[in-house]
Design a protein around this motif. Structure first.
Motif, PDB file in Angstrom:
ATOM      1  N   ASN A   1       0.812  -1.222   0.000  1.00  0.00           N
ATOM      2  CA  ASN A   1       0.000   0.000   0.000  1.00  0.00           C
ATOM      3  C   ASN A   1       0.849   1.277   0.000  1.00  0.00           C
ATOM      4  O   ASN A   1       0.462   2.291   0.551  1.00  0.00           O
ATOM      5  CB  ASN A   1      -0.946   0.006   1.201  1.00  0.00           C
TER       6      ASN A   1
ATOM      7  N   ASP B   1      -1.150  14.493  -3.351  1.00  0.00           N
ATOM      8  CA  ASP B   1      -0.601  13.494  -4.271  1.00  0.00           C
ATOM      9  C   ASP B   1      -1.339  13.617  -5.605  1.00  0.00           C
ATOM     10  O   ASP B   1      -2.497  13.213  -5.732  1.00  0.00           O
ATOM     11  CB  ASP B   1      -0.791  12.094  -3.682  1.00  0.00           C
TER      12      ASP B   1
ATOM     13  N   THR C   1      -5.654  12.563  -1.020  1.00  0.00           N
ATOM     14  CA  THR C   1      -4.470  11.780  -0.684  1.00  0.00           C
ATOM     15  C   THR C   1      -3.236  12.682  -0.610  1.00  0.00           C
ATOM     16  O   THR C   1      -3.198  13.745  -1.225  1.00  0.00           O
ATOM     17  CB  THR C   1      -4.208  10.677  -1.719  1.00  0.00           C
TER      18      THR C   1
ATOM     19  N   ARG D   1       3.511   3.842  -2.452  1.00  0.00           N
ATOM     20  CA  ARG D   1       3.942   4.197  -3.803  1.00  0.00           C
ATOM     21  C   ARG D   1       5.174   5.094  -3.702  1.00  0.00           C
ATOM     22  O   ARG D   1       5.248   5.945  -2.806  1.00  0.00           O
ATOM     23  CB  ARG D   1       2.814   4.939  -4.546  1.00  0.00           C
TER      24      ARG D   1
ATOM     25  N   GLY E   1       4.054   7.947  -1.417  1.00  0.00           N
ATOM     26  CA  GLY E   1       2.602   8.044  -1.304  1.00  0.00           C
ATOM     27  C   GLY E   1       2.036   6.745  -0.768  1.00  0.00           C
ATOM     28  O   GLY E   1       2.745   5.754  -0.603  1.00  0.00           O
ATOM     29  N   GLY E   2       0.732   6.751  -0.490  1.00  0.00           N
ATOM     30  CA  GLY E   2       0.088   5.524  -0.026  1.00  0.00           C
ATOM     31  C   GLY E   2      -0.419   5.618   1.396  1.00  0.00           C
ATOM     32  O   GLY E   2      -0.393   6.677   2.034  1.00  0.00           O
TER      33      GLY E   2
ATOM     34  N   ALA F   1      -2.751  10.189  -7.286  1.00  0.00           N
ATOM     35  CA  ALA F   1      -3.735   9.340  -6.602  1.00  0.00           C
ATOM     36  C   ALA F   1      -5.057  10.096  -6.502  1.00  0.00           C
ATOM     37  O   ALA F   1      -5.225  11.176  -7.075  1.00  0.00           O
ATOM     38  CB  ALA F   1      -3.213   8.927  -5.227  1.00  0.00           C
TER      39      ALA F   1
END
Length: 289
Positions: A1, A47, A54, A3, A25-26, A50
């Motif tokens: 999960n 982000d 996010t 990035r 990210g994530g 996404a």
């Protein structure tokens, strides 16, 4: 999960093999720093790759993505500095210094000079390492503006509890230490030029081997050097100052003129903006190298 993104300064993905900054990210990205909105705004950002709401985290690490997909760390982003209009990678200088036979470890920092202008200071460790020899060998590897003007030889580099270089603990150079490294003038011409360079740079003294531009000189100051040299009876041009960057070299290059007021600056240099002057300085350095 999670990035990982390797992005340019414009937050665009960079191609494989091109340096960029690493963003994460994530699901693991937090909301920010507690009670520190300014730091949060500069590190935690939306982000764009996404969904809405996010965030991604700006690591400050500069990396390269290799063709096999692995990420190779280059250096911290805050180790990239700007000296006289040029971006300088401290890590690149340190790598070149560490590659020399006599050097065990090295570090480079930016320290303001007496006029408040940034300058490069090098730190060395190694049995019998000599700053003068390191400077001479670096001149064969790096352009002049990337060579520190001052060097300190340490018994050992200061380290953090984690065993990493503690840059904040690196000692600041004292002018007396620098004077010990600098050779004084050997004749009247060198004495005049050392005095002129010191006066223009706002420094107590300048040695005959010290690089004018490495000490904080720039295009405007080069014009002042030419003017004051002319007043003292030494004929120099702005190009001479770019070509012969030390008092010793300028003394050999200078012609004799009747002492008096300097002529108008060459060309339209005096009317250029700081940015245009920085570009000119870069072009001249490229041409001369």
């Amino acid at each position: 999960n999670s990035r990982l993104y390797v992005l340019s300064d414009e937050l665009q993905p960079v191609p494989v093999g091109i340096p960029g900054e690493l963003y994460v990210g994530g699901a693991g990205v937090g909301r920010g720093y507690l009670d520190d909105p300014a730091r949060t705004a500069g590190t935690f950002m939306a982000d764009p790759f996404a969904g809405p709401g996010t965030r991604m985290y700006r690591t400050g690490d500069r990396v390269i993505q290799r063709p096999d997909g692995e990420l190779e760390f280059i250096e911290r982003r805050d180790h990239q500095v700007k000296i006289r209009g040029r971006r300088v990678e401290l890590g690149e200088i340190e790598a070149a210094v560490r590659g020399l036979d006599q050097v065990t470890d090295a570090a480079v920092a930016v320290v303001p000079d007496a006029s408040g202008n940034p300058r490069l200071v090098g730190y060395l460790t190694g049995p019998g390492v000599e700053a003068g020899q390191v400077r001479d060998e670096l001149a064969q590897l790096l352009p002049a503006y990337m060579i520190p003007s001052t060097w300190l030889v340490l018994d050992a580099m200061p380290l953090t509890p984690n065993g990493k270089l503690d840059r904040k603990a690196l000692p600041l150079p004292e002018r007396a230490d620098e004077a010990e490294q600098a050779r004084g003038p050997r004749d009247e011409r060198e004495e005049i030029l050392c005095g002129i360079l010191a006066e223009v740079l706002g420094m107590p003294a300048v040695g005959i081997d010290e690089d004018f531009f490495a000490l904080g000189g720039d295009s405007i100051r080069s014009i002042q050097v030419v003017s004051r040299a002319r007043t003292a009876g030494l004929a120099l041009t702005t190009r001479d100052v770019f070509t012969h960057r030390t008092a010793a070299e300028l003394a050999r290059a200078a012609g004799g003129v009747e002492a008096g007021p300097a002529p108008e600056p060459e060309g339209d240099l005096i009317d250029l903006t700081d940015e245009e002057l920085a570009d000119l300085e870069f072009e001249l350095s490229e041409d001369l190298s």
